[in-house]
Design an enzyme around this catalytic site. Sequence first.
Site, PDB file in Angstrom:
ATOM      1  N   LYS A  22      19.493  51.576  66.993  1.00 13.85           N
ATOM      2  CA  LYS A  22      20.360  52.704  67.342  1.00 13.85           C
ATOM      3  C   LYS A  22      20.906  53.372  66.089  1.00 13.85           C
ATOM      4  O   LYS A  22      20.883  54.595  65.960  1.00 13.85           O
ATOM      5  CB  LYS A  22      21.499  52.216  68.229  1.00 13.85           C
ATOM      6  CG  LYS A  22      22.382  53.338  68.774  1.00 13.85           C
ATOM      7  CD  LYS A  22      23.451  52.785  69.714  1.00 13.85           C
ATOM      8  CE  LYS A  22      22.813  52.167  70.934  1.00 13.85           C
ATOM      9  NZ  LYS A  22      23.817  51.665  71.905  1.00 13.85           N
ATOM     10  N   ARG A  92      29.652  50.789  69.670  1.00 14.51           N
ATOM     11  CA  ARG A  92      28.436  50.372  70.390  1.00 14.51           C
ATOM     12  C   ARG A  92      27.613  49.399  69.553  1.00 14.51           C
ATOM     13  O   ARG A  92      27.519  49.526  68.336  1.00 14.51           O
ATOM     14  CB  ARG A  92      27.551  51.578  70.721  1.00 14.51           C
ATOM     15  CG  ARG A  92      28.192  52.628  71.626  1.00 14.51           C
ATOM     16  CD  ARG A  92      27.263  53.830  71.743  1.00 14.51           C
ATOM     17  NE  ARG A  92      27.840  54.927  72.494  1.00 14.51           N
ATOM     18  CZ  ARG A  92      27.637  55.159  73.797  1.00 14.51           C
ATOM     19  NH1 ARG A  92      26.866  54.346  74.467  1.00 14.51           N
ATOM     20  NH2 ARG A  92      28.194  56.180  74.396  1.00 14.51           N
ATOM     21  N   GLY A 101      21.731  47.162  77.635  1.00 10.53           N
ATOM     22  CA  GLY A 101      22.696  46.542  78.532  1.00 10.53           C
ATOM     23  C   GLY A 101      23.046  45.109  78.233  1.00 10.53           C
ATOM     24  O   GLY A 101      23.888  44.511  78.901  1.00 10.53           O
ATOM     25  N   MET A 103      24.320  43.806  75.302  1.00 17.89           N
ATOM     26  CA  MET A 103      25.515  43.615  74.479  1.00 17.89           C
ATOM     27  C   MET A 103      26.568  44.652  74.860  1.00 17.89           C
ATOM     28  O   MET A 103      26.401  45.390  75.819  1.00 17.89           O
ATOM     29  CB  MET A 103      25.132  43.664  73.001  1.00 17.89           C
ATOM     30  CG  MET A 103      24.283  42.465  72.576  1.00 17.89           C
ATOM     31  SD  MET A 103      23.714  42.567  70.871  1.00 17.89           S
ATOM     32  CE  MET A 103      22.558  43.927  70.955  1.00 17.89           C
ATOM     33  N   ARG A 336      15.423  56.347  71.494  1.00 21.22           N
ATOM     34  CA  ARG A 336      14.643  55.141  71.167  1.00 21.22           C
ATOM     35  C   ARG A 336      13.310  55.238  71.893  1.00 21.22           C
ATOM     36  O   ARG A 336      13.177  55.999  72.862  1.00 21.22           O
ATOM     37  CB  ARG A 336      15.395  53.882  71.607  1.00 21.22           C
ATOM     38  CG  ARG A 336      15.706  53.829  73.098  1.00 21.22           C
ATOM     39  CD  ARG A 336      16.652  52.692  73.413  1.00 21.22           C
ATOM     40  NE  ARG A 336      17.112  52.745  74.803  1.00 21.22           N
ATOM     41  CZ  ARG A 336      18.171  52.112  75.259  1.00 21.22           C
ATOM     42  NH1 ARG A 336      18.908  51.374  74.445  1.00 21.22           N
ATOM     43  NH2 ARG A 336      18.529  52.186  76.528  1.00 21.22           N
ATOM     44  N   HIS A 455      -2.794  20.813  85.175  1.00 20.68           N
ATOM     45  CA  HIS A 455      -4.106  21.075  85.765  1.00 20.68           C
ATOM     46  C   HIS A 455      -4.059  22.315  86.661  1.00 20.68           C
ATOM     47  O   HIS A 455      -4.914  23.209  86.561  1.00 20.68           O
ATOM     48  CB  HIS A 455      -4.573  19.855  86.564  1.00 20.68           C
ATOM     49  CG  HIS A 455      -5.887  20.054  87.266  1.00 20.68           C
ATOM     50  ND1 HIS A 455      -5.973  20.487  88.583  1.00 20.68           N
ATOM     51  CD2 HIS A 455      -7.154  19.924  86.835  1.00 20.68           C
ATOM     52  CE1 HIS A 455      -7.245  20.585  88.923  1.00 20.68           C
ATOM     53  NE2 HIS A 455      -7.985  20.255  87.891  1.00 20.68           N
ATOM     54  N   ARG A 617     -18.875  22.160  77.064  1.00 19.42           N
ATOM     55  CA  ARG A 617     -18.241  20.887  76.705  1.00 19.42           C
ATOM     56  C   ARG A 617     -18.808  19.782  77.573  1.00 19.42           C
ATOM     57  O   ARG A 617     -18.781  19.859  78.801  1.00 19.42           O
ATOM     58  CB  ARG A 617     -16.720  20.973  76.906  1.00 19.42           C
ATOM     59  CG  ARG A 617     -15.994  19.697  76.484  1.00 19.42           C
ATOM     60  CD  ARG A 617     -14.493  19.830  76.620  1.00 19.42           C
ATOM     61  NE  ARG A 617     -14.072  19.885  78.018  1.00 19.42           N
ATOM     62  CZ  ARG A 617     -12.822  20.142  78.415  1.00 19.42           C
ATOM     63  NH1 ARG A 617     -11.881  20.393  77.516  1.00 19.42           N
ATOM     64  NH2 ARG A 617     -12.512  20.170  79.697  1.00 19.42           N
ATOM     65  N   GLU A 745      -9.336  18.198  68.647  1.00 18.70           N
ATOM     66  CA  GLU A 745      -8.130  18.078  69.467  1.00 18.70           C
ATOM     67  C   GLU A 745      -7.301  16.849  69.112  1.00 18.70           C
ATOM     68  O   GLU A 745      -6.338  16.522  69.814  1.00 18.70           O
ATOM     69  CB  GLU A 745      -8.504  18.071  70.954  1.00 18.70           C
ATOM     70  CG  GLU A 745      -9.661  17.146  71.281  1.00 18.70           C
ATOM     71  CD  GLU A 745     -10.295  17.449  72.632  1.00 18.70           C
ATOM     72  OE1 GLU A 745      -9.566  17.841  73.560  1.00 18.70           O
ATOM     73  OE2 GLU A 745     -11.521  17.273  72.756  1.00 18.70           O
ATOM     74  N   SER A 764     -14.366  23.904  67.648  1.00 19.06           N
ATOM     75  CA  SER A 764     -13.510  24.644  68.579  1.00 19.06           C
ATOM     76  C   SER A 764     -12.248  23.820  68.780  1.00 19.06           C
ATOM     77  O   SER A 764     -12.316  22.649  69.135  1.00 19.06           O
ATOM     78  CB  SER A 764     -14.213  24.862  69.920  1.00 19.06           C
ATOM     79  OG  SER A 764     -13.367  25.595  70.789  1.00 19.06           O
ATOM     80  N   GLY A 766      -9.137  22.499  70.616  1.00 26.65           N
ATOM     81  CA  GLY A 766      -8.540  22.322  71.939  1.00 26.65           C
ATOM     82  C   GLY A 766      -7.037  22.179  71.762  1.00 26.65           C
ATOM     83  O   GLY A 766      -6.535  21.081  71.544  1.00 26.65           O
ATOM     84  N   ASN A 768      -4.454  22.411  73.695  1.00 27.75           N
ATOM     85  CA  ASN A 768      -3.622  21.680  74.658  1.00 27.75           C
ATOM     86  C   ASN A 768      -3.465  20.229  74.229  1.00 27.75           C
ATOM     87  O   ASN A 768      -2.365  19.700  74.091  1.00 27.75           O
ATOM     88  CB  ASN A 768      -4.231  21.745  76.056  1.00 27.75           C
ATOM     89  CG  ASN A 768      -4.342  23.157  76.579  1.00 27.75           C
ATOM     90  OD1 ASN A 768      -3.689  24.062  76.071  1.00 27.75           O
ATOM     91  ND2 ASN A 768      -5.150  23.356  77.598  1.00 27.75           N
ATOM     92  N   ASP A 769      -4.610  19.551  74.012  1.00 24.92           N
ATOM     93  CA  ASP A 769      -4.559  18.138  73.595  1.00 24.92           C
ATOM     94  C   ASP A 769      -4.031  17.991  72.178  1.00 24.92           C
ATOM     95  O   ASP A 769      -3.290  17.054  71.880  1.00 24.92           O
ATOM     96  CB  ASP A 769      -5.948  17.505  73.704  1.00 24.92           C
ATOM     97  CG  ASP A 769      -6.176  16.873  75.074  1.00 24.92           C
ATOM     98  OD1 ASP A 769      -5.201  16.786  75.851  1.00 24.92           O
ATOM     99  OD2 ASP A 769      -7.311  16.477  75.370  1.00 24.92           O
ATOM    100  N   CYS A 831     -10.148  27.213  72.032  1.00 20.90           N
ATOM    101  CA  CYS A 831     -10.393  27.388  73.461  1.00 20.90           C
ATOM    102  C   CYS A 831      -9.269  26.812  74.320  1.00 20.90           C
ATOM    103  O   CYS A 831      -9.405  26.739  75.542  1.00 20.90           O
ATOM    104  CB  CYS A 831     -11.723  26.763  73.873  1.00 20.90           C
ATOM    105  SG  CYS A 831     -11.820  24.981  73.583  1.00 20.90           S
ATOM    106  N   TYR A 851     -13.202  33.342  66.602  1.00 21.75           N
ATOM    107  CA  TYR A 851     -12.957  33.822  67.964  1.00 21.75           C
ATOM    108  C   TYR A 851     -11.858  33.012  68.622  1.00 21.75           C
ATOM    109  O   TYR A 851     -11.504  31.913  68.179  1.00 21.75           O
ATOM    110  CB  TYR A 851     -14.239  33.753  68.818  1.00 21.75           C
ATOM    111  CG  TYR A 851     -14.713  32.354  69.137  1.00 21.75           C
ATOM    112  CD1 TYR A 851     -14.212  31.643  70.231  1.00 21.75           C
ATOM    113  CD2 TYR A 851     -15.674  31.720  68.357  1.00 21.75           C
ATOM    114  CE1 TYR A 851     -14.647  30.366  70.526  1.00 21.75           C
ATOM    115  CE2 TYR A 851     -16.115  30.446  68.637  1.00 21.75           C
ATOM    116  CZ  TYR A 851     -15.601  29.761  69.723  1.00 21.75           C
ATOM    117  OH  TYR A 851     -16.022  28.495  70.014  1.00 21.75           O
TER     118      TYR A 851
END
Length: 878
Positions: A22, A92, A101, A103, A336, A455, A617, A745, A764, A766, A768-769, A831, A851
Amino acid sequence: MLKQVYQFDEGNADMKDLLGGKGANLAEMTRLGLPVPPGFTITTEACMSFLNTTKELSDELKKEIDEHLSLLEKKTNKSFEGDNDLLLVSVRSGAKFSMPGMMDTILNLGLNDETVEQLASLTEDEAFAYDCYRRLLQMFGNVVFGIDMQYFENYLTFYKQKHGVKLDSELSGNDLKQIVIEFKRIILEIKKKPFPQSAKEQLYLAIEAVFHSWNNERAHIYRELNHIPDDIGTAVNIQLMVFGNSGHTSGTGVAFTRNPATGEDKLFGEYLMNAQGEDVVAGIRTPEPIEQLKTEMPEVYDEFKRLAHLLEQHYRDMQDIEFTVEKGKLYILQTRNGKRTAQASVKIAVDLVEEGLIREEDALMTLNPDMISHLLHPEFSKVALEEAVKVSDVGLPASPGSAVGKICFDAATAKEWAARGEKVILMRQETSPEDIEGMVASEAIVTSRGGMTSHAAVVARGMGTCCVAGCSELDIDDFLKRVVYPGGQLNEGDIISVDGSNGVIYLGELDVEVTGTSHYFDTVMAWAKKHARLDVRMNAETVNDIETGLYFGADGIGLIRTEHMFFGAERLIQMRRFILSNSFMEREKALKVILEYQMEDFKEIFTTLNDLPGVIRLLDPPLHEFMPTKEEDIKHLATEMNVSPSEIERRLKELHEINPMLGHRGCRLGMTYPELYIMQSEAIIRSAIAMKRETGLDVTPEIMIPLVGTTKELSELKEKIELYLDALMEEEDITVFYRIGTMIELPRACLIADQLAKTADFFSFGTNDLTQMTFGFSRDDAAKYINDYVSKGVLPVDPFQTIDKDGVGELIKAAVEKGRSSTPDIKIGVCGELGGDPTSIEFFDDIGLDYVSCSPYRIPIAYISAAQSTIRRASHNK
């Protein structure tokens, strides 16, 4: 001494870090010569210093504020306490990033019991003066003293009803004097101190309150939702008041230079005559559309339209503008970049490029990648949501979209009902791979356990299916076929509506709206693919998923999960026969049948992919996941296999693991049962051979060995697979090129990546693991405490949703550097779930991955994120 305060004419648009959005825009508009009421900005640095130290304004800052206040008085020829014209200001907030809105704001600051009479005399309007004073008391009491706004609103409503007044603007001077007296009494009674009569004391207290509002709960939640850092603070803007409530030639409003819902190139907004800014927001009076201003005040409308066009041209983006008209004179209070829907964002981006105002790169940078998902999934209509009854809103928005259907509690029922044309919602405590057919058949999936990478969540996102996970207040009983929720009970067959975008479940059937893609969306996606350095692949193994990914422009498949191929009824029998076999010969017999199924699968995948690459895999989950657990299912299997139930129970005990995520899974299965991986590899290559002979298509399969932690695991398995496949191709008298790589992984794999790269044809990650192994968090259970960790600042983000740069990120970065130190051209991708997260994608781009791969419906998000990362880096390197 560090400068902490800037006059508007000292700044510019490039100073957002210091002056906030602002303040920087007010400075820029002042520089452009627009009608901006003068003022000054206290910096974000002053805010963070205040919050990190005594939480009181320092003497140095007060002195600097006083100096700039004197400058403002000279510029305006007004003063807080002078005998000439009276100075009133607004106070302000204004952070670097727009937080509308969230603050606090205080208007009409500077009035007291004496100066209100002075204002009445100067304006010859007692009602106006006392209206400003009651507004100040109300806002100051709420913002500075923390008094609930309802105390003031309730009395105002009571007074108007008692005296037969409908609108605030109809109150007389005497009415407002009485209201002022009562408002001051409310402050004194609740706060035990009077409203301060000193204008400077009001100003100091107001500035402190705005600084404190940076840490209020709604601001914190907004920052968390919009990924805004907690440590940047807010600026405070002190600005000369102009009065939209000073009669019938005055007013206030908000307008967008284009329609923020549709993107239409037309002024869109509202205004109120004889009102101040909060009246438009509060909804006490119904505003008029901005077009009506053309009739009511044509000269003001024409001037506003001219300035709106000038601001859009200058900022090269759709603008959200606040304005006030005081006695026929127009003032611009704020501009803005306007927030907009996903539909509007892509249209505006394309239109601005076609108008020659911005480049493709600039247009891509205006887009919020996460919002793009709203274009691809159905949503409940706003009208339906207004009357909807919630079952629960505590679940996780695991996979976006909106769906309606009948509740089912098991996969078989879901599949059966869907086959007869019913729309179903699968509700489970948690899902497992055995539920896959029911999940595929369902419109949506709801679980009471599990997190964003459970899962249910992972599979649902991969399928583009709506999912709410971890809805802990639901007691889902698949035996009694019922779900108990805080407001009642639902039974099998009852209809519910599921909002996977927001994690909410509703009773009954709500109307759904499908938006679909458009010319604008397609154009934006073509730009993103053109400018992104990273390729974007999909995680997919079904034809529907692959076709969806290809529709969104995927560069191939980064993860084909072969375990999902084993859960058809006939296939599952053969897999169980393999698991229950007591000899190599019996296992080979089962694998020969499975081989035929796998060949069908891979041939279908290769046909759909055409000549694009696909990473397959090999089997990853532990064997017990393919076995039944319920007594009746064990008896049924025993009959099918012609063995005793006790034999199956004995084998189940052998397979049981205390911690299966760290157990006999991934490449460890291949080490124990190499014939399993050889069978899968044979199916892959035989399918590629068939494709080459039948269609002439050269497929280059990428075979991935999961969960490798030692060089010996990878080298031994790769050698066995290569020997078998080379012999097979020699026998068939045909050559198919293939690659064998590994999924990184495990932390140990990251640390020995230079050794693995000598054997692997590709890597690649993994994620998550790798994340759960690095943190020691169970990704299915972490939802119980992760949000608490994030809210308390223990973790900056949920590491299963956004890359943990300091830990997991450093491991990935080290693995990339080590891998390429021994094999410079090794292809490396990711992946896991983080492959579809914008922040994570930027990190992966920065460290040089080739990738990312994500669920099909996140491909547009990934492309835009990848393009933005490339553009951002090019800008930094200039």
